[in-house]
Motif scaffolding. Structure first.
Motif, mmCIF file in Angstrom:
data_model
loop_
_atom_site.group_PDB
_atom_site.id
_atom_site.type_symbol
_atom_site.label_atom_id
_atom_site.label_comp_id
_atom_site.label_asym_id
_atom_site.label_seq_id
_atom_site.Cartn_x
_atom_site.Cartn_y
_atom_site.Cartn_z
ATOM 1 N N ALA A 11 32.603 30.142 47.356
ATOM 2 C CA ALA A 11 34.104 30.175 47.742
ATOM 3 C C ALA A 11 34.765 31.213 47.938
ATOM 4 N N CYS A 12 34.510 31.939 46.963
ATOM 5 C CA CYS A 12 35.127 33.149 46.531
ATOM 6 C C CYS A 12 34.693 34.199 47.578
ATOM 7 N N ALA A 13 33.330 34.265 47.921
ATOM 8 C CA ALA A 13 32.806 35.060 48.773
ATOM 9 C C ALA A 13 33.413 35.101 50.252
ATOM 10 N N ALA A 14 33.399 33.554 50.718
ATOM 11 C CA ALA A 14 34.263 33.200 51.949
ATOM 12 C C ALA A 14 35.759 33.743 52.118
ATOM 13 N N TRP A 15 36.214 33.641 50.772
ATOM 14 C CA TRP A 15 37.740 33.917 50.790
ATOM 15 C C TRP A 15 37.805 35.279 50.918
ATOM 16 N N LEU A 16 36.951 36.202 50.145
ATOM 17 C CA LEU A 16 37.094 37.626 50.136
ATOM 18 C C LEU A 16 36.667 38.297 51.692
ATOM 19 N N GLU A 29 40.941 26.995 49.494
ATOM 20 C CA GLU A 29 42.013 26.280 48.584
ATOM 21 C C GLU A 29 41.356 25.482 47.241
ATOM 22 N N ASP A 30 40.044 25.372 47.285
ATOM 23 C CA ASP A 30 39.350 24.806 46.383
ATOM 24 C C ASP A 30 39.171 25.928 45.051
ATOM 25 N N VAL A 31 39.221 27.440 45.674
ATOM 26 C CA VAL A 31 39.126 28.367 44.602
ATOM 27 C C VAL A 31 40.488 28.278 44.004
#
Length: 84
Positions: A11-16, A29-31
């Protein structure tokens, strides 16, 4: 053997990467929810340990917390803001 990547890391990778889309938004949102929960648990544990070291009565603190929460909810209802 390939190691599984934890959900939070994915999820962090997707966010970054700043990618769009509903799946990425859900991942962000999950992160955030995971980080909020971890922060709350850390705060609670620290508070308990500090309170014990200072000889604070946990029951009295909880009574005060409930009093403040009740007052805050009543104020929010009176102002028309949604209660959290």
């Amino acid at each position: 053997m390939r190691r599984a990547v934890p959900v939070v890391r994915r999820a962090c990778a997707a966010w970054l990467c700043g990618c769009g889309g509903q799946n990425h938004q859900a991942a962000r949102e999950d992160v955030r929810a995971d980080l909020d929960f971890e922060t709350n648990v850390r705060s609670e544990v620290w508070s308990i340990h500090i309170g014990r070291a200072l000889g604070v009565d946990p029951a009295e603190v909880e009574r005060k917390v409930q009093e403040v929460l009740t007052e805050n909810r009543a104020r929010m209802i009176g102002s028309g803001q949604p209660s959290q």
